[in-house]
Write a protein that holds these residues in place. Structure first.
Motif, PDB file in Angstrom:
ATOM      1  N   LEU A 297       0.807  -1.221   0.000  1.00 32.30           N
ATOM      2  CA  LEU A 297       0.000   0.000   0.000  1.00 32.30           C
ATOM      3  C   LEU A 297       0.843   1.275   0.000  1.00 32.30           C
ATOM      4  N   ILE A 298       2.121   1.131   0.344  1.00 34.82           N
ATOM      5  CA  ILE A 298       2.982   2.325   0.389  1.00 34.82           C
ATOM      6  C   ILE A 298       4.036   2.301  -0.720  1.00 34.82           C
ATOM      7  N   LEU A 299       4.005   1.295  -1.558  1.00 32.76           N
ATOM      8  CA  LEU A 299       5.015   1.150  -2.606  1.00 32.76           C
ATOM      9  C   LEU A 299       5.025   2.352  -3.551  1.00 32.76           C
ATOM     10  N   GLU A 300       3.848   2.857  -3.896  1.00 34.85           N
ATOM     11  CA  GLU A 300       3.770   3.993  -4.819  1.00 34.85           C
ATOM     12  C   GLU A 300       4.499   5.212  -4.258  1.00 34.85           C
ATOM     13  N   LEU A 301       4.296   5.504  -2.971  1.00 40.56           N
ATOM     14  CA  LEU A 301       4.961   6.641  -2.353  1.00 40.56           C
ATOM     15  C   LEU A 301       6.469   6.429  -2.339  1.00 40.56           C
ATOM     16  N   LYS A 302       6.930   5.242  -1.982  1.00 35.43           N
ATOM     17  CA  LYS A 302       8.353   4.963  -1.923  1.00 35.43           C
ATOM     18  C   LYS A 302       8.999   5.099  -3.305  1.00 35.43           C
ATOM     19  N   GLN A 303       8.314   4.639  -4.322  1.00 35.83           N
ATOM     20  CA  GLN A 303       8.845   4.769  -5.687  1.00 35.83           C
ATOM     21  C   GLN A 303       8.956   6.243  -6.088  1.00 35.83           C
ATOM     22  N   GLN A 304       7.951   7.006  -5.726  1.00 33.34           N
ATOM     23  CA  GLN A 304       7.948   8.435  -6.049  1.00 33.34           C
ATOM     24  C   GLN A 304       9.109   9.155  -5.357  1.00 33.34           C
ATOM     25  N   VAL A 305       9.295   8.891  -4.064  1.00 34.35           N
ATOM     26  CA  VAL A 305      10.378   9.523  -3.310  1.00 34.35           C
ATOM     27  C   VAL A 305      11.735   9.051  -3.822  1.00 34.35           C
ATOM     28  N   SER A 306      11.826   7.789  -4.184  1.00 30.85           N
ATOM     29  CA  SER A 306      13.074   7.237  -4.718  1.00 30.85           C
ATOM     30  C   SER A 306      13.516   7.995  -5.968  1.00 30.85           C
ATOM     31  N   GLU A 308      12.418  11.113  -6.902  1.00 29.53           N
ATOM     32  CA  GLU A 308      12.629  12.526  -6.589  1.00 29.53           C
ATOM     33  C   GLU A 308      13.970  12.781  -5.912  1.00 29.53           C
ATOM     34  N   LYS A 309      14.361  11.889  -4.993  1.00 28.02           N
ATOM     35  CA  LYS A 309      15.583  12.102  -4.216  1.00 28.02           C
ATOM     36  C   LYS A 309      16.772  11.330  -4.761  1.00 28.02           C
ATOM     37  N   ASN A 310      16.549  10.595  -5.841  1.00 25.25           N
ATOM     38  CA  ASN A 310      17.623   9.827  -6.489  1.00 25.25           C
ATOM     39  C   ASN A 310      18.279   8.849  -5.513  1.00 25.25           C
ATOM     40  N   ILE A 311      17.416   8.156  -4.760  1.00 21.23           N
ATOM     41  CA  ILE A 311      17.865   7.138  -3.819  1.00 21.23           C
ATOM     42  C   ILE A 311      17.330   5.784  -4.292  1.00 21.23           C
ATOM     43  N   PRO A 312      18.193   4.761  -4.411  1.00 20.10           N
ATOM     44  CA  PRO A 312      17.687   3.443  -4.817  1.00 20.10           C
ATOM     45  C   PRO A 312      16.565   2.976  -3.897  1.00 20.10           C
ATOM     46  N   LEU A 313      15.575   2.331  -4.455  1.00 20.86           N
ATOM     47  CA  LEU A 313      14.395   1.922  -3.685  1.00 20.86           C
ATOM     48  C   LEU A 313      14.767   1.057  -2.489  1.00 20.86           C
ATOM     49  N   ASP A 314      15.728   0.143  -2.677  1.00 21.50           N
ATOM     50  CA  ASP A 314      16.089  -0.756  -1.578  1.00 21.50           C
ATOM     51  C   ASP A 314      16.945  -0.059  -0.511  1.00 21.50           C
ATOM     52  N   ALA A 315      17.429   1.165  -0.821  1.00 22.05           N
ATOM     53  CA  ALA A 315      18.211   1.920   0.160  1.00 22.05           C
ATOM     54  C   ALA A 315      17.377   2.990   0.859  1.00 22.05           C
ATOM     55  N   LEU A 316      16.120   3.109   0.483  1.00 21.65           N
ATOM     56  CA  LEU A 316      15.251   4.147   1.039  1.00 21.65           C
ATOM     57  C   LEU A 316      14.944   3.854   2.501  1.00 21.65           C
ATOM     58  N   GLN A 317      15.102   4.860   3.362  1.00 20.39           N
ATOM     59  CA  GLN A 317      14.796   4.730   4.782  1.00 20.39           C
ATOM     60  C   GLN A 317      13.449   5.380   5.094  1.00 20.39           C
ATOM     61  N   ALA A 318      12.812   4.923   6.176  1.00 21.78           N
ATOM     62  CA  ALA A 318      11.519   5.497   6.560  1.00 21.78           C
ATOM     63  C   ALA A 318      11.627   6.994   6.818  1.00 21.78           C
ATOM     64  N   SER A 319      12.773   7.443   7.303  1.00 19.09           N
ATOM     65  CA  SER A 319      12.955   8.865   7.574  1.00 19.09           C
ATOM     66  C   SER A 319      12.991   9.705   6.291  1.00 19.09           C
ATOM     67  N   ASP A 320      13.254   9.070   5.156  1.00 18.07           N
ATOM     68  CA  ASP A 320      13.324   9.799   3.887  1.00 18.07           C
ATOM     69  C   ASP A 320      11.951  10.265   3.409  1.00 18.07           C
ATOM     70  N   TYR A 321      10.898   9.616   3.892  1.00 14.43           N
ATOM     71  CA  TYR A 321       9.561  10.008   3.436  1.00 14.43           C
ATOM     72  C   TYR A 321       8.569  10.138   4.600  1.00 14.43           C
ATOM     73  N   GLY A 322       9.101  10.315   5.822  1.00 15.59           N
ATOM     74  CA  GLY A 322       8.239  10.384   7.000  1.00 15.59           C
ATOM     75  C   GLY A 322       7.208  11.494   6.936  1.00 15.59           C
ATOM     76  N   ASP A 323       7.622  12.710   6.513  1.00 13.04           N
ATOM     77  CA  ASP A 323       6.688  13.841   6.456  1.00 13.04           C
ATOM     78  C   ASP A 323       5.570  13.629   5.449  1.00 13.04           C
ATOM     79  N   ARG A 324       5.767  12.705   4.512  1.00 11.71           N
ATOM     80  CA  ARG A 324       4.794  12.526   3.436  1.00 11.71           C
ATOM     81  C   ARG A 324       3.858  11.347   3.673  1.00 11.71           C
ATOM     82  N   VAL A 325       4.084  10.614   4.764  1.00  9.45           N
ATOM     83  CA  VAL A 325       3.272   9.423   5.015  1.00  9.45           C
ATOM     84  C   VAL A 325       1.838   9.775   5.368  1.00  9.45           C
ATOM     85  N   LEU A 326       1.650  10.748   6.272  1.00 10.65           N
ATOM     86  CA  LEU A 326       0.291  11.110   6.667  1.00 10.65           C
ATOM     87  C   LEU A 326      -0.517  11.663   5.489  1.00 10.65           C
TER      88      LEU A 326
END
Length: 498
Positions: A297-306, A308-326
């Motif tokens: 359910l959160i894969l779409e957001l993680k892909q989007q942040v990945s 935007e921030k040029n971070i590999p999906l498997d290296a993405l941390q929860a803190s990288d998209y915390g403000d956008r979760v809510l």
């Protein structure tokens, strides 16, 4: 977004402007505009203070932090009662007895106009930083929900706030904040209820305990990292600044009917804010458990942040998209109708802080700049007109700051850093004048220069050679700045009198 949701949001915005129009009938003088002629009951003022604390930074930043890490920032909320003890015992009586609307007149009487000017500039910069951070938080959420350009969102929201603040003055600000306080609290409860419908409370708590998500930080006396004691010290000094020298708060002490109501309002604020802050941190923890059990359910957001921030999906941390979760949860999981109410709650979280900031900044411009340096003999009509113009200009600058902050990583981190930079000098000079009665202009100037040098070294230590870096966490900036100014001022005074 559904038509019903858009309709609810529009109704909320019109209601806020309507309150401004309603109070515009009484808003005919500078006294009414700045202090509501001392007519506000204590319970309403308490809700107003609470609404100012519970800004969009809390609404988005607190859940973002507990989702991405743990509850360490919640210690800030635990420090508020400690600051409230000091404020109600000393600060409120001091300002009520002085009769001065400006928080900074006292500094000129003690040390000269340099102290007043410095504190005033720090206050205005703090308000611009606060408004910019909140504008960005609102835009971030509404952009995720609607796809509307963030700049346009900031512009429209800013114009609505300017309109009702200019029309109704401080009385409109306070009564809109009363409504907004209730709306924000209901919104938080609604979000948590909707999360627990899908993830049982027991499962949320179990996962959080297993992954140490409830941690308040290390209790070691380590001041080089974000320990419990660092956040407690930071929170205590920041809240002393709020209650002791922030025009936002000082001005509203004068809106109360009497000193007792003014002091009561601070404790009501504490009573409201601490448990609701707890609620927002728990929302972030609940969202962490919800998406841990439903990763698809959160894969779409993680892909989007990945991307935007040029971070590999498997290296993405929860803190990288915390403000956008809510905002993402609101977009994908909230039913029609509820979503409109929640967005109205988020808008209220931003509007309450910004409207009071615009009003108090305009007051500072009138009292500390125009009447002090430009036209001390300005008549009542001219003063009132200047307040309206200054409020509008401050709102416009807030919009510009909001647009400039688009893209920051963490709302809470940015706000804490900026507030620490501006607060240390303000509070240090105020406490030096308030506590050390024998310290005079010379000692205060030397202490301020040294204190500000230390604040600069700590604020920009990452850009300095290692030999010049002070080995303390950046949140200690306000603590070091305040303590050094007070301590050095007293020390120099004692040495000079020997």
């Amino acid at each position: 977004m559904a038509v019903l949701d858009l309709f609810l949001i529009l109704c909320y915005l019109l209601a806020m402007v309507g309150i401004g129009v309603y109070f515009s009938r009484k808003n005919k003088s500078s006294e009414q505009f700045t202090t509501a002629s001392g007519s506000i009951p204590g319970w309403a003022l308490g809700l107003s203070f609470y609404a100012t604390f519970l800004s969009a930074i809390t609404f988005l930043g607190d859940p973002g932090k507990s989702f991405g890490a743990n509850w360490n920032p919640f210690v800030f909320s635990l420090s508020i009662p400690l600051a409230a003890i000091v404020a109600t015992k000393w600060f409120v009586p001091f300002y009520r007895e002085s009769g001065e609307i400006s928080a900074y007149t006292h500094l000129e009487k003690r040390f000269g106009n340099w102290a007043r000017t410095y504190a005033m500039v720090c206050f205005i910069m703090t308000q611009l930083a606060r408004m910019g951070t909140i504008f960005y938080g609102i835009a971030l959420t509404l952009n995720a929900l609607t796809g509307i350009d963030m700049r346009l969102i900031i512009l429209v929201a800013g114009l609505c706030i300017i309109l009702y603040t200019v029309l109704g003055g401080m009385e409109a600000v306070i009564w809109t904040e009363v409504i907004q306080a209730v709306l924000k609290t209901l919104g938080a409860g609604m979000i948590l209820y909707l999360i627990t419908l899908q993830t049982p409370l027991s499962a949320i708590i179990k996962r959080a305990v297993q992954e140490d998500k409830f941690s308040l930080g290390t209790f070691d006396f380590n001041f080089q990292t974000s320990s419990f004691w660092v956040i407690l010290g930071y929170g205590f000094f920041i809240n002393l600044t709020n209650f002791g020298i922030d025009q936002n708060y000082i001005q509203r002490y004068h809106t109360a009917k009497n000193p007792r109501d003014a002091a009561k309002s601070i404790w009501l604020c504490v009573l409201y804010y601490v448990p609701v802050s707890f609620l927002f941190f728990f929302i972030g923890t609940a969202l962490y458990s919800f998406y841990a059990e439903n990763p698809a359910l959160i894969l779409e957001l993680k892909q989007q942040v990945s991307i935007e921030k040029n971070i590999p999906l498997d290296a993405l941390q929860a803190s990288d998209y915390g403000d956008r979760v809510l905002p993402y949860f609101m977009k994908t999981q909230i039913p029609t109708g509820f979503l409109g109410l929640l967005i109205a709650a988020l808008l209220s979280a931003g509007m309450s802080t910004m409207s009071s900031g615009m009003n108090s900044s305009a007051t500072v411009f009138l009292k500390d700049i125009y009447l002090r340096y430009i036209d001390p003999e300005a008549d009542a009509k001219k003063q009132f007109r200047l307040l309206l113009i200054a409020t509008t200009c401050m709102g416009g600058l807030g919009i510009v700051f909001g647009i400039s902050m688009i893209g920051v990583k963490s709302l809470l981190d940015v706000w804490w850093k900026l507030s620490g930079i501006f607060a240390g000098g303000m509070l240090g000079i105020f406490l030096l004048g308030f506590l050390a009665k024998k310290v005079r202009n010379f000692e205060a100037k030397i202490a301020a220069i040294i204190g500000l040098l230390l604040i600069a070294l700590m604020s920009f230590k990452d850009n300095l050679p290692e030999a010049l870096q002070i080995p303390l966490d950046s949140k200690m900036t306000v603590v070091v700045g305040t303590v050094s100014i007070v301590g050095i001022g007293v020390l120099i005074q004692k040495l000079r009198t020997k």
